[in-house]
Write a protein that holds these residues in place. Structure first.
Motif, PDB file in Angstrom:
ATOM      1  N   PHE A  99     -10.242  97.681 108.231  1.00  0.00           N
ATOM      2  CA  PHE A  99     -10.202  98.489 109.452  1.00  0.00           C
ATOM      3  C   PHE A  99     -11.585  99.062 109.765  1.00  0.00           C
ATOM      4  CE2 PHE A  99      -9.473 102.695 111.467  1.00  0.00           C
ATOM      5  CZ  PHE A  99      -8.915 102.242 112.670  1.00  0.00           C
ATOM      6  N   ALA A 100     -12.311  99.455 108.709  1.00  0.00           N
ATOM      7  CA  ALA A 100     -13.654 100.026 108.891  1.00  0.00           C
ATOM      8  C   ALA A 100     -14.620  99.009 109.508  1.00  0.00           C
ATOM      9  CB  ALA A 100     -14.198 100.523 107.552  1.00  0.00           C
ATOM     10  N   VAL A 101     -14.450  97.730 109.158  1.00  0.00           N
ATOM     11  CA  VAL A 101     -15.300  96.675 109.732  1.00  0.00           C
ATOM     12  C   VAL A 101     -15.100  96.606 111.250  1.00  0.00           C
ATOM     13  CG1 VAL A 101     -15.724  94.184 109.814  1.00  0.00           C
ATOM     14  CG2 VAL A 101     -15.357  95.313 107.614  1.00  0.00           C
ATOM     15  N   LEU A 102     -13.854  96.629 111.675  1.00  0.00           N
ATOM     16  CA  LEU A 102     -13.543  96.576 113.102  1.00  0.00           C
ATOM     17  C   LEU A 102     -14.053  97.831 113.822  1.00  0.00           C
ATOM     18  CD1 LEU A 102      -9.902  95.141 112.932  1.00  0.00           C
ATOM     19  CD2 LEU A 102     -12.020  93.909 113.443  1.00  0.00           C
ATOM     20  N   VAL A 103     -13.882  98.975 113.163  1.00  0.00           N
ATOM     21  CA  VAL A 103     -14.368 100.237 113.742  1.00  0.00           C
ATOM     22  C   VAL A 103     -15.885 100.199 113.889  1.00  0.00           C
ATOM     23  CG1 VAL A 103     -14.663 102.709 113.316  1.00  0.00           C
ATOM     24  CG2 VAL A 103     -12.440 101.636 112.946  1.00  0.00           C
ATOM     25  N   GLY A 104     -16.583  99.680 112.872  1.00  0.00           N
ATOM     26  CA  GLY A 104     -18.039  99.582 112.929  1.00  0.00           C
ATOM     27  C   GLY A 104     -18.503  98.749 114.102  1.00  0.00           C
TER      28      GLY A 104
END
Length: 406
Positions: free
Chosen positions: A321-326
């Motif tokens: 999820f953090a990858v997409l948020v980044g």
């Protein structure tokens, strides 16, 4: 409870300035002087090198900050560089968040730069192969000569510019110097404070840099000849940074095309605007420190070690999820949100893949000139840079899980 929160606010102010802000200032001075000596030369080389423009654009994008990338944007509208060159430049640039990585995790900066550089070149040539830029240029609305003259004649010029990438009175000049937010008005309080107080700010940075280096050697900087010197300079430096940022009227965007040109004309303007840029980055780093420390305090119910362990576990489980948020945060123009995200990576809150996705996706302040000139082109640029950001970010994330790298 109130005392704990107050302690977090003050300790975060001290640590963010002495651990990151002062080193950002030192790096900014070095690159600011290099840009001052070389601004314009590389841009002219790109104009005259049609076949390798995406490669040169990616190289210019790799330079920390947004100054180099900002100069490339008007060249597309003038038909002097391809749209693939614009894309390559935007993918390669990390804006002001580059200074945070260089100052804290230089090895990671090198890795991100190498990957971004390769992705930038490949994407740039793909975009040029499909002639995306030709379609955008053909549909771009142009001002007539009479309209240009009318706007230019009514303009109130504060400075005599040495323009880079365009000429006085053309439609780029109108968009970037007359219609868009530019340099501060000479009569404002903000201008007087930033242009007269920049030496005081550099004084804080210089003393803070000495203390910051001492911290690296595990020295107790609050128990020297002057008691609590670290607290005084750290908290004071953050406070002055916030004042400088407010007086500069910079919140999301740090650098404009107009200011980038001014820095290329004058060493004093370089020092002034680098002080503003350091204050801008330092303030957003402080915000990131606050987010980190308050998150640990809340999650751990006041127990720091418990909160830190729980937060680390949470970040690992939500890494994808953090990858997409980044990548999605990279869609936001300007450097402020990007500085926060990168700082959180240095604190261990997001995985390396998320940092990489953000680095590829984000355009920093470089997108603003294109946004002012042609919104459709800027929209396409933002969308195109986000696609490889998500793809590469996900690939690296699964590699990261498999081999435990970074």
């Amino acid at each position: 409870m109130i005392k704990d929160v107050l302690d977090i606010i003050l300790i975060s102010a001290e640590n963010s300035f002495l651990q990151v802000g002062v080193f950002v200032g030192a790096v900014l001075l070095i690159f600011g002087y290099i840009n001052y000596k070389n601004s314009g030369e590389f841009v002219r080389k790109i104009e005259n090198s049609k076949k390798i423009q995406p490669i040169l654009g990616a190289l210019l994008g790799l330079t920390p900050g947004c100054g180099g990338a900002i100069f490339i944007m008007p060249l597309f509208v003038k038909g002097k560089v391809s749209f693939g060159t614009i894309i390559a430049t935007l993918i390669a640039t990390m804006g002001d968040s580059a200074f945070v990585i260089i100052s804290t995790l230089p090895l990671h900066y090198i890795i991100v730069s190498v990957i971004s550089f390769i992705v930038a070149i490949l994407t740039g040539y793909i975009v040029d192969y499909y002639k995306v830029g030709d379609k955008l240029l053909n549909n771009m609305k142009k001002l007539s000569k009479d309209e240009l003259k009318k706007i230019n004649d009514s303009a109130n010029h504060m400075y005599e510019y040495i323009h880079i990438g365009h000429e006085e009175g053309d439609e780029i000049d109108i968009a970037l110097h007359h219609k868009a937010k530019g340099h501060q008005d000479l009569e404002t309080i903000g201008y007087k404070i930033t242009h007269k107080g920049f030496l005081i700010y550099w004084g804080f940075v210089f003393i803070g840099l000495i203390l910051g280096i001492m911290l690296l050697f595990q020295m107790d900087i609050n128990n020297l000849m002057i008691p609590n010197l670290g607290e005084i300079i750290g908290i004071g430096g953050t406070f002055v940074s916030i004042i400088m940022m407010i007086m500069s009227n910079k919140f999301l965007q740090d650098d404009t095309h107009e200011e980038a040109e001014l820095k290329s004309m004058s060493l004093k303007e370089t020092l002034i605007h680098n002080a503003q840029e350091t204050a801008f980055v330092s303030t957003w780093v402080y915000v990131a420190y606050l987010i980190y420390e308050i998150s640990i305090f809340i999650i751990g119910s006041g127990n720091y070690s418990v909160g830190e362990a729980m937060l680390t576990s949470l970040m690992i489980s939500k890494g994808l999820f953090a990858v997409l948020v980044g990548a999605l945060i990279g869609l936001i123009p300007g450097c402020g949100p990007q500085v926060i995200f990168v700082t959180l990576f240095t604190k261990g809150m997001v995985p390396f893949a998320a940092l990489l996705a953000n680095a590829i996706s984000q355009d920093g302040d470089a997108l603003f000139p294109l946004l002012a000139i042609d919104r459709k082109s800027s929209l396409w640029a933002t969308v195109i840079t986000t696609i490889p950001a998500i793809i590469i970010g996900l690939i690296v994330y699964f590699v990261e899980i498999k081999i435990g790298a970074f």
